[in-house]
Scaffold this motif. Sequence first.
Motif, PDB file in Angstrom:
ATOM      1  N   GLU A 233       8.714  13.424   2.081  1.00 24.83           N
ATOM      2  CA  GLU A 233       8.625  13.350   0.625  1.00 24.83           C
ATOM      3  C   GLU A 233       7.863  12.068   0.322  1.00 24.83           C
ATOM      4  O   GLU A 233       8.159  11.016   0.900  1.00 24.83           O
ATOM      5  N   TRP A 234       6.880  12.136  -0.574  1.00 29.84           N
ATOM      6  CA  TRP A 234       6.085  10.942  -0.804  1.00 29.84           C
ATOM      7  C   TRP A 234       5.702  10.803  -2.279  1.00 29.84           C
ATOM      8  O   TRP A 234       5.772  11.746  -3.055  1.00 29.84           O
ATOM      9  N   LYS A 235       5.308   9.597  -2.629  1.00 24.39           N
ATOM     10  CA  LYS A 235       4.852   9.316  -3.984  1.00 24.39           C
ATOM     11  C   LYS A 235       3.720   8.287  -3.925  1.00 24.39           C
ATOM     12  O   LYS A 235       3.621   7.498  -2.971  1.00 24.39           O
ATOM     13  N   ARG A 236       2.878   8.303  -4.935  1.00 20.19           N
ATOM     14  CA  ARG A 236       1.828   7.297  -5.062  1.00 20.19           C
ATOM     15  C   ARG A 236       2.362   6.083  -5.798  1.00 20.19           C
ATOM     16  O   ARG A 236       3.112   6.216  -6.766  1.00 20.19           O
ATOM     17  N   ILE A 237       1.955   4.928  -5.354  1.00 18.42           N
ATOM     18  CA  ILE A 237       2.297   3.704  -6.076  1.00 18.42           C
ATOM     19  C   ILE A 237       1.417   3.627  -7.326  1.00 18.42           C
ATOM     20  O   ILE A 237       0.188   3.769  -7.233  1.00 18.42           O
ATOM     21  N   PRO A 238       2.004   3.424  -8.502  1.00 15.23           N
ATOM     22  CA  PRO A 238       1.204   3.341  -9.732  1.00 15.23           C
ATOM     23  C   PRO A 238       0.195   2.199  -9.670  1.00 15.23           C
ATOM     24  O   PRO A 238       0.480   1.134  -9.098  1.00 15.23           O
ATOM     25  N   LYS A 239      -0.950   2.415 -10.241  1.00 19.25           N
ATOM     26  CA  LYS A 239      -1.982   1.376 -10.264  1.00 19.25           C
ATOM     27  C   LYS A 239      -1.488   0.098 -10.937  1.00 19.25           C
ATOM     28  O   LYS A 239      -1.949  -1.001 -10.633  1.00 19.25           O
ATOM     29  N   SER A 240      -0.533   0.254 -11.844  1.00 21.16           N
ATOM     30  CA  SER A 240      -0.008  -0.912 -12.563  1.00 21.16           C
ATOM     31  C   SER A 240       0.729  -1.884 -11.643  1.00 21.16           C
ATOM     32  O   SER A 240       0.920  -3.047 -12.003  1.00 21.16           O
ATOM     33  N   LYS A 241       1.143  -1.420 -10.475  1.00 21.07           N
ATOM     34  CA  LYS A 241       1.856  -2.288  -9.529  1.00 21.07           C
ATOM     35  C   LYS A 241       0.905  -3.023  -8.592  1.00 21.07           C
ATOM     36  O   LYS A 241       1.330  -3.902  -7.840  1.00 21.07           O
ATOM     37  N   LEU A 242      -0.387  -2.671  -8.653  1.00 21.41           N
ATOM     38  CA  LEU A 242      -1.367  -3.353  -7.815  1.00 21.41           C
ATOM     39  C   LEU A 242      -1.861  -4.616  -8.504  1.00 21.41           C
ATOM     40  O   LEU A 242      -1.807  -4.740  -9.731  1.00 21.41           O
ATOM     41  N   ASP A 243      -2.351  -5.549  -7.706  1.00 22.25           N
ATOM     42  CA  ASP A 243      -2.974  -6.749  -8.251  1.00 22.25           C
ATOM     43  C   ASP A 243      -4.258  -6.332  -8.960  1.00 22.25           C
ATOM     44  O   ASP A 243      -5.139  -5.718  -8.354  1.00 22.25           O
ATOM     45  N   VAL A 244      -4.372  -6.665 -10.235  1.00 18.23           N
ATOM     46  CA  VAL A 244      -5.510  -6.219 -11.029  1.00 18.23           C
ATOM     47  C   VAL A 244      -6.828  -6.736 -10.465  1.00 18.23           C
ATOM     48  O   VAL A 244      -7.892  -6.119 -10.631  1.00 18.23           O
ATOM     49  N   GLU A 245      -6.786  -7.872  -9.773  1.00 18.35           N
ATOM     50  CA  GLU A 245      -8.007  -8.436  -9.209  1.00 18.35           C
ATOM     51  C   GLU A 245      -8.358  -7.819  -7.857  1.00 18.35           C
ATOM     52  O   GLU A 245      -9.435  -8.051  -7.319  1.00 18.35           O
ATOM     53  N   TYR A 246      -7.424  -7.095  -7.293  1.00 18.00           N
ATOM     54  CA  TYR A 246      -7.636  -6.475  -5.978  1.00 18.00           C
ATOM     55  C   TYR A 246      -7.234  -5.010  -6.056  1.00 18.00           C
ATOM     56  O   TYR A 246      -6.230  -4.583  -5.482  1.00 18.00           O
ATOM     57  N   SER A 247      -8.027  -4.251  -6.767  1.00 18.04           N
ATOM     58  CA  SER A 247      -7.712  -2.845  -6.977  1.00 18.04           C
ATOM     59  C   SER A 247      -8.988  -2.112  -7.344  1.00 18.04           C
ATOM     60  O   SER A 247      -9.900  -2.687  -7.943  1.00 18.04           O
ATOM     61  N   ASN A 248      -9.072  -0.852  -6.932  1.00 16.42           N
ATOM     62  CA  ASN A 248     -10.140   0.006  -7.421  1.00 16.42           C
ATOM     63  C   ASN A 248      -9.696   1.456  -7.305  1.00 16.42           C
ATOM     64  O   ASN A 248      -8.710   1.767  -6.627  1.00 16.42           O
ATOM     65  N   ASP A 249     -10.400   2.320  -7.955  1.00 18.35           N
ATOM     66  CA  ASP A 249      -9.978   3.715  -8.077  1.00 18.35           C
ATOM     67  C   ASP A 249     -10.053   4.498  -6.780  1.00 18.35           C
ATOM     68  O   ASP A 249      -9.499   5.591  -6.689  1.00 18.35           O
ATOM     69  N   LEU A 250     -10.735   3.978  -5.778  1.00 15.88           N
ATOM     70  CA  LEU A 250     -10.887   4.704  -4.525  1.00 15.88           C
ATOM     71  C   LEU A 250      -9.798   4.397  -3.507  1.00 15.88           C
ATOM     72  O   LEU A 250      -9.732   5.043  -2.462  1.00 15.88           O
ATOM     73  N   ILE A 251      -8.975   3.427  -3.809  1.00 20.97           N
ATOM     74  CA  ILE A 251      -7.909   3.043  -2.877  1.00 20.97           C
ATOM     75  C   ILE A 251      -6.550   3.372  -3.484  1.00 20.97           C
ATOM     76  O   ILE A 251      -6.274   3.029  -4.632  1.00 20.97           O
ATOM     77  N   GLU A 252      -5.722   4.045  -2.701  1.00 16.19           N
ATOM     78  CA  GLU A 252      -4.384   4.394  -3.153  1.00 16.19           C
ATOM     79  C   GLU A 252      -3.354   4.025  -2.102  1.00 16.19           C
ATOM     80  O   GLU A 252      -3.661   3.908  -0.911  1.00 16.19           O
ATOM     81  N   ILE A 253      -2.130   3.808  -2.555  1.00 18.82           N
ATOM     82  CA  ILE A 253      -1.004   3.544  -1.661  1.00 18.82           C
ATOM     83  C   ILE A 253       0.011   4.658  -1.867  1.00 18.82           C
ATOM     84  O   ILE A 253       0.423   4.931  -3.001  1.00 18.82           O
ATOM     85  N   ILE A 254       0.394   5.306  -0.779  1.00 18.28           N
ATOM     86  CA  ILE A 254       1.463   6.285  -0.861  1.00 18.28           C
ATOM     87  C   ILE A 254       2.614   5.837   0.030  1.00 18.28           C
ATOM     88  O   ILE A 254       2.412   5.189   1.064  1.00 18.28           O
ATOM     89  N   VAL A 255       3.821   6.170  -0.396  1.00 19.72           N
ATOM     90  CA  VAL A 255       5.040   5.784   0.336  1.00 19.72           C
ATOM     91  C   VAL A 255       5.837   7.044   0.611  1.00 19.72           C
ATOM     92  O   VAL A 255       6.092   7.842  -0.302  1.00 19.72           O
ATOM     93  N   GLY A 256       6.224   7.235   1.867  1.00 15.26           N
ATOM     94  CA  GLY A 256       6.919   8.457   2.243  1.00 15.26           C
ATOM     95  C   GLY A 256       8.235   8.222   2.957  1.00 15.26           C
ATOM     96  O   GLY A 256       8.437   7.184   3.586  1.00 15.26           O
ATOM     97  N   LYS A 257       9.141   9.200   2.822  1.00 16.86           N
ATOM     98  CA  LYS A 257      10.419   9.230   3.534  1.00 16.86           C
ATOM     99  C   LYS A 257      10.573  10.607   4.170  1.00 16.86           C
ATOM    100  O   LYS A 257      10.157  11.622   3.578  1.00 16.86           O
ATOM    101  N   LEU A 258      11.173  10.657   5.355  1.00 15.90           N
ATOM    102  CA  LEU A 258      11.375  11.934   6.016  1.00 15.90           C
ATOM    103  C   LEU A 258      12.173  12.898   5.148  1.00 15.90           C
ATOM    104  O   LEU A 258      13.163  12.511   4.527  1.00 15.90           O
TER     105      LEU A 258
END
Length: 274
Positions: A233-258
């Motif tokens: 089961e996984w979810k994307r980390i919202p863009k709002s949680k990323l550092d605004v100075e180190y973020s772009n639309d092509l990079i995403e973070i997903i977090v998963g649990k079995l």
Amino acid sequence: MSIGGYCHFNEGGAGKGRYFSINVFGYDLMILQDPESRILGHGAVVWDAAVVFVKYMEKNSKDFDPVKLSQKRVLELGSGCGLAGIAYMLRGAAVTLTDLPNVVLTLTERNAQTIYSQVSTLLLNDAAAYRSLSIQKPRIHSIDWTEATSRSVHPNESSENGISFQMDNLVNHEDKYDVVLLTDCVFSASLVNDLVKTILNHVEEKATVICCHEIRDEEANAAFLLEFSNYFEWKRIPKSKLDVEYSNDLIEIIVGKLKKKSKKSHCISSTIVN
């Protein structure tokens, strides 16, 4: 770094060439890389996803509390230059960094050991300033997702860099981790099944899998999410949680649990040997 449009964090100034400089959790790091290499492949440089991820860690530092992380075992797959795994090391986790043998011996081991030695000395010499903060010596292993066997780096193999690095005992398919970390490991649809299999081999039942990557290939990204979804089961980390100075639309973070149904059936036989 502006969020408007795409930018490469590993370009220009001190970030160009043989070393990539970055401040992470108050430490000024110099990460060795080899952008001119023709044999190191994807592991030759610090990729944007690693930079985005460590800055995400900084912004959400309460989620990466050193007291809690000191009890966690972290496995990084596709470490390359090692930045993301090193960031976990700086927060007190027991980190194992892995990549293909030539990458491990040329860059990963050197960066992890050099920064570990520097920070350990700093903490020892200024214990009052850093209070009870401590870091654990990282482990470094070569691993190929597509092969059944991989092995740990032997100290003699890395003697050319003048560093004596004591490796732990063998790692095998029974070694499980609390966190499995991937930064920029999703780039080829043909590797997806092997990558997910490798993740499954090394996760504890309650483990967290963190994948931060730049979407270069839509087919590879879709294939990874499809296969990953079979077990996690996984979810994307919202863009709002990323550092605004180190973020772009092509990079995403997903977090998963079995998934619950996967917990008793996810182990796939493989071995990592010396």
